[in-house]
Design a protein around this motif. Sequence first.
Motif, PDB file in Angstrom:
ATOM      1  N   ALA A  25      40.913 100.376  12.911  1.00 41.14           N
ATOM      2  CA  ALA A  25      41.207  99.041  12.369  1.00 41.14           C
ATOM      3  C   ALA A  25      40.609  98.891  10.971  1.00 41.14           C
ATOM      4  O   ALA A  25      41.252  98.359  10.062  1.00 41.14           O
ATOM      5  CB  ALA A  25      40.668  97.956  13.304  1.00 41.14           C
ATOM      6  N   LEU A  26      39.390  99.385  10.788  1.00 39.66           N
ATOM      7  CA  LEU A  26      38.730  99.306   9.483  1.00 39.66           C
ATOM      8  C   LEU A  26      39.453 100.146   8.439  1.00 39.66           C
ATOM      9  O   LEU A  26      39.550  99.757   7.274  1.00 39.66           O
ATOM     10  CB  LEU A  26      37.273  99.762   9.600  1.00 39.66           C
ATOM     11  N   LYS A  27      39.968 101.291   8.847  1.00 41.41           N
ATOM     12  CA  LYS A  27      40.714 102.154   7.925  1.00 41.41           C
ATOM     13  C   LYS A  27      42.085 101.540   7.599  1.00 41.41           C
ATOM     14  O   LYS A  27      42.555 101.640   6.479  1.00 41.41           O
ATOM     15  CB  LYS A  27      40.915 103.554   8.524  1.00 41.41           C
ATOM     16  N   LYS A  28      42.710 100.926   8.589  1.00 40.10           N
ATOM     17  CA  LYS A  28      44.046 100.353   8.422  1.00 40.10           C
ATOM     18  C   LYS A  28      44.017  99.133   7.501  1.00 40.10           C
ATOM     19  O   LYS A  28      44.840  98.998   6.609  1.00 40.10           O
ATOM     20  CB  LYS A  28      44.614  99.967   9.798  1.00 40.10           C
ATOM     21  N   LEU A  29      43.083  98.222   7.754  1.00 36.46           N
ATOM     22  CA  LEU A  29      42.984  96.985   6.986  1.00 36.46           C
ATOM     23  C   LEU A  29      41.522  96.772   6.563  1.00 36.46           C
ATOM     24  O   LEU A  29      40.818  95.927   7.115  1.00 36.46           O
ATOM     25  CB  LEU A  29      43.495  95.799   7.814  1.00 36.46           C
ATOM     26  N   PRO A  30      41.050  97.553   5.580  1.00 38.35           N
ATOM     27  CA  PRO A  30      39.623  97.525   5.224  1.00 38.35           C
ATOM     28  C   PRO A  30      39.115  96.176   4.731  1.00 38.35           C
ATOM     29  O   PRO A  30      37.924  95.887   4.837  1.00 38.35           O
ATOM     30  CB  PRO A  30      39.510  98.588   4.129  1.00 38.35           C
ATOM     31  N   ALA A  58      42.925  99.433  18.020  1.00 39.17           N
ATOM     32  CA  ALA A  58      42.734  98.900  16.668  1.00 39.17           C
ATOM     33  C   ALA A  58      43.554  97.632  16.472  1.00 39.17           C
ATOM     34  O   ALA A  58      43.054  96.634  15.941  1.00 39.17           O
ATOM     35  CB  ALA A  58      43.116  99.952  15.634  1.00 39.17           C
ATOM     36  N   THR A  59      44.806  97.667  16.906  1.00 44.42           N
ATOM     37  CA  THR A  59      45.665  96.482  16.794  1.00 44.42           C
ATOM     38  C   THR A  59      45.074  95.326  17.589  1.00 44.42           C
ATOM     39  O   THR A  59      45.026  94.188  17.109  1.00 44.42           O
ATOM     40  CB  THR A  59      47.092  96.798  17.284  1.00 44.42           C
ATOM     41  N   SER A  60      44.617  95.606  18.796  1.00 43.38           N
ATOM     42  CA  SER A  60      44.026  94.558  19.638  1.00 43.38           C
ATOM     43  C   SER A  60      42.770  93.983  18.990  1.00 43.38           C
ATOM     44  O   SER A  60      42.537  92.770  19.023  1.00 43.38           O
ATOM     45  CB  SER A  60      43.700  95.116  21.022  1.00 43.38           C
ATOM     46  N   TYR A  61      41.937  94.863  18.410  1.00 47.06           N
ATOM     47  CA  TYR A  61      40.709  94.429  17.716  1.00 47.06           C
ATOM     48  C   TYR A  61      41.072  93.465  16.580  1.00 47.06           C
ATOM     49  O   TYR A  61      40.478  92.387  16.444  1.00 47.06           O
ATOM     50  CB  TYR A  61      39.987  95.649  17.147  1.00 47.06           C
ATOM     51  N   LEU A  62      42.042  93.873  15.753  1.00 45.35           N
ATOM     52  CA  LEU A  62      42.475  93.026  14.646  1.00 45.35           C
ATOM     53  C   LEU A  62      43.055  91.713  15.155  1.00 45.35           C
ATOM     54  O   LEU A  62      42.765  90.641  14.611  1.00 45.35           O
ATOM     55  CB  LEU A  62      43.503  93.770  13.789  1.00 45.35           C
ATOM     56  N   ALA A 109      52.189  94.701   8.808  1.00 48.79           N
ATOM     57  CA  ALA A 109      51.188  95.632   8.268  1.00 48.79           C
ATOM     58  C   ALA A 109      51.336  97.034   8.854  1.00 48.79           C
ATOM     59  O   ALA A 109      50.577  97.940   8.493  1.00 48.79           O
ATOM     60  CB  ALA A 109      49.776  95.097   8.528  1.00 48.79           C
ATOM     61  N   GLY A 110      52.285  97.223   9.775  1.00 49.17           N
ATOM     62  CA  GLY A 110      52.529  98.546  10.347  1.00 49.17           C
ATOM     63  C   GLY A 110      51.632  98.909  11.511  1.00 49.17           C
ATOM     64  O   GLY A 110      51.484 100.088  11.838  1.00 49.17           O
ATOM     65  N   CYS A 111      51.062  97.917  12.172  1.00 48.37           N
ATOM     66  CA  CYS A 111      50.208  98.182  13.334  1.00 48.37           C
ATOM     67  C   CYS A 111      51.048  98.529  14.563  1.00 48.37           C
ATOM     68  O   CYS A 111      52.201  98.117  14.665  1.00 48.37           O
ATOM     69  CB  CYS A 111      49.338  96.965  13.634  1.00 48.37           C
ATOM     70  N   ASP A 112      50.455  99.272  15.491  1.00 47.52           N
ATOM     71  CA  ASP A 112      51.100  99.616  16.761  1.00 47.52           C
ATOM     72  C   ASP A 112      51.084  98.376  17.648  1.00 47.52           C
ATOM     73  O   ASP A 112      50.034  97.928  18.088  1.00 47.52           O
ATOM     74  CB  ASP A 112      50.354 100.760  17.437  1.00 47.52           C
ATOM     75  N   MET A 113      52.256  97.817  17.918  1.00 49.67           N
ATOM     76  CA  MET A 113      52.364  96.553  18.638  1.00 49.67           C
ATOM     77  C   MET A 113      52.489  96.718  20.152  1.00 49.67           C
ATOM     78  O   MET A 113      52.890  95.802  20.852  1.00 49.67           O
ATOM     79  CB  MET A 113      53.532  95.735  18.087  1.00 49.67           C
ATOM     80  N   LEU A 114      52.136  97.878  20.673  1.00 51.46           N
ATOM     81  CA  LEU A 114      52.093  98.145  22.111  1.00 51.46           C
ATOM     82  C   LEU A 114      53.444  97.935  22.799  1.00 51.46           C
ATOM     83  O   LEU A 114      53.501  97.655  23.979  1.00 51.46           O
ATOM     84  CB  LEU A 114      51.034  97.280  22.807  1.00 51.46           C
ATOM     85  N   GLN A 115      54.524  98.076  22.064  1.00 51.98           N
ATOM     86  CA  GLN A 115      55.842  97.836  22.643  1.00 51.98           C
ATOM     87  C   GLN A 115      56.236  98.911  23.652  1.00 51.98           C
ATOM     88  O   GLN A 115      57.122  98.702  24.459  1.00 51.98           O
ATOM     89  CB  GLN A 115      56.898  97.714  21.539  1.00 51.98           C
TER      90      GLN A 115
END
Length: 199
Positions: free
Chosen positions: A16-21, A67-71, A108-114
């Motif tokens: 998550a930190l790397k994706k959206l610092p 990471a997506t869930s954390y964000l 933002a291109g996060c994995d949305m758990l679909q």
Amino acid sequence: MGITPENKLAAGRFIALKKLPYFASLIYGLVPHRVPDGTLNTMGVTEKGVLLWDAKDIEALTPAQIATSYLHEGLHVLNLHGTRRGTRDPKLWNAAADLAINSDLEAAGCDMLQNVEGKKMLLPKMFDLPSGKTAEWYYSALEQKAPQQGKPQCGSGHCGSGAGHKQQAEDSVPQPKAASDAAGSSTNQKPGDAEAPEG
């Protein structure tokens, strides 16, 4: 020997930190609190930034999905969703807040758990709604759709409700002394005590 849930959660935080610092202070500000295994089946967050997590949920996800869930949970805190709810229906408000957050995370291109059965994150397109709106806007739109379609069902996925875990989690985390307490306030109620966690 596999990776522990704690280490997998840490890996998700790192991604998550790397994706959206630019959300580093938000992510580092969340205080993880493990709930009994199998009792939450998602992540949730309190208004005070206590991240409620369940090892069974973490085991079902990849680090990128964590990471997506954390964000997602951090954005509930950043957007003050607990405070902005006011007197609105808590479940419908949480779904509306999820739509607002998930719209941004998807962009933002996060994995949305679909691709994870029972854990799909709510997205505006699931309700034929546009992306990029506020929680208040989505709430009104969902209210109008509710008589026709029924309220959105979070299921066992990442809509999170930490109900039943909130007080125990917040009691275990040291809280900074509020300015009113320092000034000799006689109230014992902490801000948000009566509020349900967002998720």
